[in-house]
Design a protein around this motif. Structure first.
Motif, short mmCIF file in Angstrom:
data_model
loop_
_atom_site.label_atom_id
_atom_site.label_comp_id
_atom_site.label_asym_id
_atom_site.label_seq_id
_atom_site.Cartn_x
_atom_site.Cartn_y
_atom_site.Cartn_z
N SER A 1 -2.82 -3.53 -6.42
CA SER A 1 -3.30 -5.03 -7.41
C SER A 1 -2.00 -4.86 -8.89
O SER A 1 -1.09 -5.73 -8.79
N GLN A 2 -1.92 -3.68 -9.44
CA GLN A 2 -0.39 -3.50 -10.29
C GLN A 2 0.92 -3.49 -9.49
O GLN A 2 2.14 -4.36 -10.42
N VAL A 3 1.46 -3.22 -8.40
CA VAL A 3 2.69 -3.38 -7.49
C VAL A 3 1.89 -4.98 -6.79
O VAL A 3 3.52 -5.85 -6.97
N ILE B 1 5.95 -9.79 -9.34
CA ILE B 1 6.06 -11.10 -9.61
C ILE B 1 7.32 -10.68 -11.01
O ILE B 1 7.90 -11.67 -11.20
N TYR B 2 6.82 -10.03 -11.60
CA TYR B 2 7.43 -9.86 -13.38
C TYR B 2 8.67 -8.64 -13.40
O TYR B 2 9.84 -8.28 -13.79
N SER B 3 8.97 -8.10 -11.73
CA SER B 3 10.91 -6.82 -11.69
C SER B 3 11.65 -8.05 -10.61
O SER B 3 12.25 -7.82 -9.77
N ARG C 1 0.69 -0.92 -0.09
CA ARG C 1 -0.18 0.35 -0.01
C ARG C 1 0.87 1.31 0.17
O ARG C 1 0.65 1.88 -0.53
N ARG C 2 1.83 1.12 1.04
CA ARG C 2 2.50 2.39 1.29
C ARG C 2 3.90 2.79 -0.56
O ARG C 2 3.60 3.88 -0.94
N ILE C 3 3.89 1.51 -1.53
CA ILE C 3 4.57 1.96 -2.92
C ILE C 3 3.50 2.20 -3.10
O ILE C 3 4.18 2.69 -3.99
N ALA C 4 2.24 1.69 -3.50
CA ALA C 4 1.43 1.69 -4.26
C ALA C 4 1.40 3.28 -4.39
O ALA C 4 1.01 4.20 -5.10
N LEU D 1 -3.30 -4.42 -16.85
CA LEU D 1 -2.89 -4.23 -17.63
C LEU D 1 -2.34 -2.85 -17.31
O LEU D 1 -0.64 -2.61 -17.78
N GLY D 2 -2.24 -1.99 -16.62
CA GLY D 2 -1.80 -0.78 -16.23
C GLY D 2 -0.56 -1.36 -15.20
O GLY D 2 0.08 -0.56 -15.56
N ALA D 3 -0.09 -2.41 -14.96
CA ALA D 3 0.92 -2.85 -14.16
C ALA D 3 2.35 -3.07 -15.02
O ALA D 3 2.89 -3.21 -15.11
N GLY D 4 1.67 -3.61 -16.64
CA GLY D 4 2.56 -4.38 -17.49
C GLY D 4 4.02 -3.08 -17.53
O GLY D 4 4.88 -3.90 -18.46
N ASP D 5 4.43 -1.74 -16.63
CA ASP D 5 5.50 -1.43 -17.77
C ASP D 5 6.02 -1.15 -15.95
O ASP D 5 7.15 0.10 -16.08
N LEU D 6 5.38 -1.26 -15.04
CA LEU D 6 5.98 -0.70 -14.24
C LEU D 6 7.06 -1.21 -12.97
O LEU D 6 6.68 -3.13 -13.40
#
Length: 327
Positions: A275-277, A282-284, A264-267, A305-310
């Motif tokens: 959810s994007q965090v 997973i993929y970072s 929550r803090r990172i978000a 999908l908004g997480a796709g480049d984070l």
């Protein structure tokens, strides 16, 4: 909106780090809804829908429903060359989960059936959905290798295999000059899992040994149940409204409260959803990792999908991991 892509050995194009889960397609969602969701995913740059021969078999009248609707979608859109065709076979019959279906005839029959339903000439990545430790790894590699030789599949991976079997398979393949496992699928998310409440004994949950194997070898890892059924989004909604939240038994662990606060803090700092965090967690990774996401409407999928480049840095991953998996 852009989706990061990463390569997988033996496949001609890189794969989106956000993979659309195929379980609801043709089952919870009808054909029109399924195609609309896949259109939304593909228009955003996604190129893999994770399906399986067994998806739909638990719904009366919906046998193989996921593969069928995906095949119709690719045919009607003419987008086979832009999509990575992938599916899983070798799952036990749902009425007899203790009876393996991983002999050569089972594997070939499932692959041939999947090709017909997907209306494809070849499967880019074919997964064995389960393992059977009574069958030598060499026999399973031989069955899969013959599918490659016969042009039915381009590459293969495993789903719900233990680390020692994965390592043995790739060691034998290397020694004998055979194709290696291209990737592995396991149950993994930001949420800690209370394994005492996992009902299916044939599934495999990512543990430290498996994580280290991927980190050391670079074998691509696909995480299913990557959002833990929306656990952290539900926790955030409860916290925002001041309502009490009771985690389901599968995720009812103190560590998840701590991971929620860190996420929550990172978000908040990044201006993204929790959810994007969770997906970026997973993929970072320094090895290729991919998050399989379930969605039943465009709003859910758009958030994923908004997480796709984070990308999260090592410090953020270490805070979320709490020392469990970070390198």
């Amino acid at each position: 909106m852009s989706i990061r892509k990463r390569p997988i050995p033996g496949i001609g194009q890189p794969c989106s780090v956000i993979v659309l889960g195929g379980v609801p397609l043709g089952t919870r969602l009808d054909e029109r809804q399924s195609m609309r969701l896949m259109d939304f995913y593909a228009d955003a740059g996604g190129n893999m829908v994770d399906t399986a021969e067994v998806y739909g078999n638990w719904v009366p009248g919906k046998t193989n429903a996921s593969e069928i609707v995906i095949g119709k979608w690719m045919k009607s859109r003419g987008n086979r060359d832009r999509m990575l065709v992938t599916t899983k076979g070798g799952h036990p019959d749902l009425g007899s989960m203790n009876v393996s279906r991983l002999h050569a005839a089972d594997i070939r029959a499932d692959a041939e059936g999947s090709l017909r339903r997907l209306q494809a000439d070849v499967i880019d990545l074919y997964w064995l959905h389960r393992d059977d430790r009574s069958i030598p790894v060499s026999e399973l590699l031989g069955s899969l290798g013959r599918l490659v030789e016969d042009g039915l599949i381009r590459s293969f991976g495993c789903s719900n295999w233990e680390t020692d079997r994965i390592a043995e398979a790739n060691r034998l393949a290397s020694e004998q000059g055979l194709p290696l496992l291209a990737a592995n699928q396991a149950w993994w998310s930001l949420a800690s899992l209370n394994t005492a409440h996992v009902e299916d004994p044939t599934v495999v949950v990512l543990d430290e040994a498996m994580y280290r194997y991927h980190a050391e070898t670079g074998l691509p890892l696909f995480a299913y149940s990557s959002l833990a059924k929306g656990l952290f989004a539900k926790m955030e909604a409860a916290a925002r409204t001041g309502m009490p939240f009771e985690a389901p038994p599968l995720y009812d662990l103190p560590s998840n409260a701590s991971r929620f606060e860190q996420a929550r803090r990172i978000a908040t700092e990044r201006g993204v959803s929790i959810s994007q965090v969770a997906l970026s967690y997973i993929y970072s990774r320094r090895f290729p990792a991919f998050a399989v996401v379930g969605a039943t409407d465009e709003s859910q999928l758009a958030d994923s999908l908004g997480a796709g480049d984070l990308m999260l840095d090592d410090e953020a991953l270490a805070l979320l991991d709490n020392g469990q998996f970070s390198e």
